[in-house]
Design an enzyme around this catalytic site. Structure first.
Site, mmCIF file in Angstrom:
data_model
loop_
_atom_site.group_PDB
_atom_site.id
_atom_site.type_symbol
_atom_site.label_atom_id
_atom_site.label_comp_id
_atom_site.label_asym_id
_atom_site.label_seq_id
_atom_site.Cartn_x
_atom_site.Cartn_y
_atom_site.Cartn_z
ATOM 1 N N TYR A 197 0.873 -1.179 0.000
ATOM 2 C CA TYR A 197 0.000 0.000 0.000
ATOM 3 C C TYR A 197 0.903 1.220 0.000
ATOM 4 O O TYR A 197 1.583 1.493 0.988
ATOM 5 C CB TYR A 197 -0.877 -0.045 1.250
ATOM 6 C CG TYR A 197 -1.927 1.043 1.394
ATOM 7 C CD1 TYR A 197 -3.282 0.725 1.403
ATOM 8 C CD2 TYR A 197 -1.585 2.380 1.574
ATOM 9 C CE1 TYR A 197 -4.259 1.693 1.575
ATOM 10 C CE2 TYR A 197 -2.538 3.361 1.732
ATOM 11 C CZ TYR A 197 -3.884 3.011 1.741
ATOM 12 O OH TYR A 197 -4.848 3.992 1.910
ATOM 13 N N SER A 198 0.969 1.932 -1.136
ATOM 14 C CA SER A 198 1.808 3.127 -1.246
ATOM 15 C C SER A 198 3.273 2.765 -0.970
ATOM 16 O O SER A 198 3.818 1.893 -1.632
ATOM 17 C CB SER A 198 1.287 4.222 -0.310
ATOM 18 O OG SER A 198 1.941 5.450 -0.532
ATOM 19 N N LEU A 199 3.907 3.406 0.013
ATOM 20 C CA LEU A 199 5.292 3.078 0.346
ATOM 21 C C LEU A 199 5.456 1.597 0.653
ATOM 22 O O LEU A 199 6.539 1.030 0.458
ATOM 23 C CB LEU A 199 5.756 3.916 1.540
ATOM 24 C CG LEU A 199 7.163 3.628 2.070
ATOM 25 C CD1 LEU A 199 8.222 4.050 1.062
ATOM 26 C CD2 LEU A 199 7.386 4.326 3.410
ATOM 27 N N HIS A 251 0.568 10.773 -4.246
ATOM 28 C CA HIS A 251 -0.659 10.351 -4.929
ATOM 29 C C HIS A 251 -1.487 11.523 -5.449
ATOM 30 O O HIS A 251 -2.681 11.388 -5.687
ATOM 31 C CB HIS A 251 -1.526 9.451 -4.021
ATOM 32 C CG HIS A 251 -0.768 8.322 -3.401
ATOM 33 N ND1 HIS A 251 -0.225 7.304 -4.147
ATOM 34 C CD2 HIS A 251 -0.436 8.059 -2.108
ATOM 35 C CE1 HIS A 251 0.406 6.458 -3.344
ATOM 36 N NE2 HIS A 251 0.298 6.898 -2.098
#
Length: 319
Positions: A98-100, A201
């Site tokens: 999730y993201s990073l 994002h």
């Protein structure tokens, strides 16, 4: 256990001071892996990573909002938790970032060396702090229909994550998010400010895309040894690339869609390897329809790390 096992890795917003402190103090294997990470990360951030995470001058509730420091901390904590869980005999069938957390997943999959993952996380954090405007990030408890029914409130913000039906995240410049937070409060719509001060994002990081891609160009990519699912695309990552890493930090997080696609043909067991158990909570709401999926965390924000790890082992044994 017949269902596939998915290890999940959370990103910015899930970090906090003193995360996993009890586990570090009482689990020799976790301490060994964290000290290994400290040897790698400390020269990169210019100070001891362990002293930064466990800073006695900081309370658990203080915002851990230095982007370079917290990014290194997340990658190292998630990597070390994974190594402990793998040493207990649990091997994932898939990794979901999730993201990073997509960087953590790439490191665990051996598609990216740990040193490269930490270095990129830190240098990208520095780039955002130095070259992009201060922003805010707000988790909203409510249907995404709010974006239509209350559209004027969101004019100057971006939807940066869709976590489950009833929870999404928006980001924007600090003043715009402040205004949105006040407006939502006036409408009695619940929201929570997240400790993320830069516009990941969103289009606000587009001006540093070229510099970010230069950071990515020096990364040593290898074929993933464990299948990776990207929350940016909700698809499997067959090979890491500069385009894929940029998408992970630039595109909105489609976490609910990723989980739904993974469970479309049957249930799965989702294990949260992040420090806050955030993703396990999201999965609980996504899979509530009863498809045979289950979720479990390894640690959480409440600090009972040893008990949490014992509960994790009991849960996995019972499957």
């Amino acid at each position: 256990m017949t269902e596939p096992l998915v290890f999940m890795y959370s990103g910015q917003g899930s970090q906090y001071f003193h995360m996993t402190r009890e586990l570090y103090e009482r689990n020799p294997r976790y301490r060994l892996w964290m000290e290994h990470c400290d040897e790698i990360a400390s020269p990169i951030i210019g100070k001891s990573l362990l002293d930064t995470i466990f800073d006695p001058r900081r309370d658990r509730s203080d915002p851990f909002d230095s982007l370079p420091d917290s990014s290194a901390a997340l990658v190292c904590v998630e990597y070390s938790l994974t190594r402990v869980v793998q040493e207990l005999g649990y091997q994932p069938d898939f990794l979901l970032g999730y993201s990073l957390g997509e960087i953590s997943a790439a490191v665990v999959a051996e598609a990216l060396p740990l040193e490269d993952g930490v270095c990129f996380a830190v240098e990208f954090g520095r780039l955002l702090e130095q070259r992009t405007p201060r922003c805010g990030m707000l988790a909203i408890v409510g249907s995404a229909d709010l974006l239509r029914t209350h559209a004027p409130l969101f004019t100057d913000c971006w939807v940066t994550a869709r976590n489950f039906d009833g929870n999404f995240v928006v980001s924007g410049r600090s003043a715009d998010v402040d205004e949105l937070e006040r407006a939502l409060d006036a409408e009695q719509i619940l929201s929570q400010r997240l400790p993320v001060d830069y516009g990941v994002h969103t289009a606000l990081i587009d001006p540093v895309e070229e510099q970010a891609r230069r950071l990515m160009d020096v990364l040593s990519f290898a074929p993933p040894q464990i299948p990776i699912i990207s929350s940016a695309t909700a698809d499997r990552v067959d090979a890491l690339s500069v385009d894929g890493v940029w998408a992970a930090v630039r595109q909105p997080v489609q976490f609910s869609r990723a989980v739904e696609k993974m469970t479309a043909a049957g249930g799965a067991t989702f294990a949260d390897l992040g420090p806050s158990a955030t993703l396990a909570t999201f999965v609980k709401y996504i899979t509530a329809r009863g498809d045979g999926s289950s979720q479990v965390s390894t640690v959480n924000r409440f600090g009972n790390d040893v008990k949490s790890m014992t509960d994790f082992r009991a849960f996995m044994t019972a499957l």
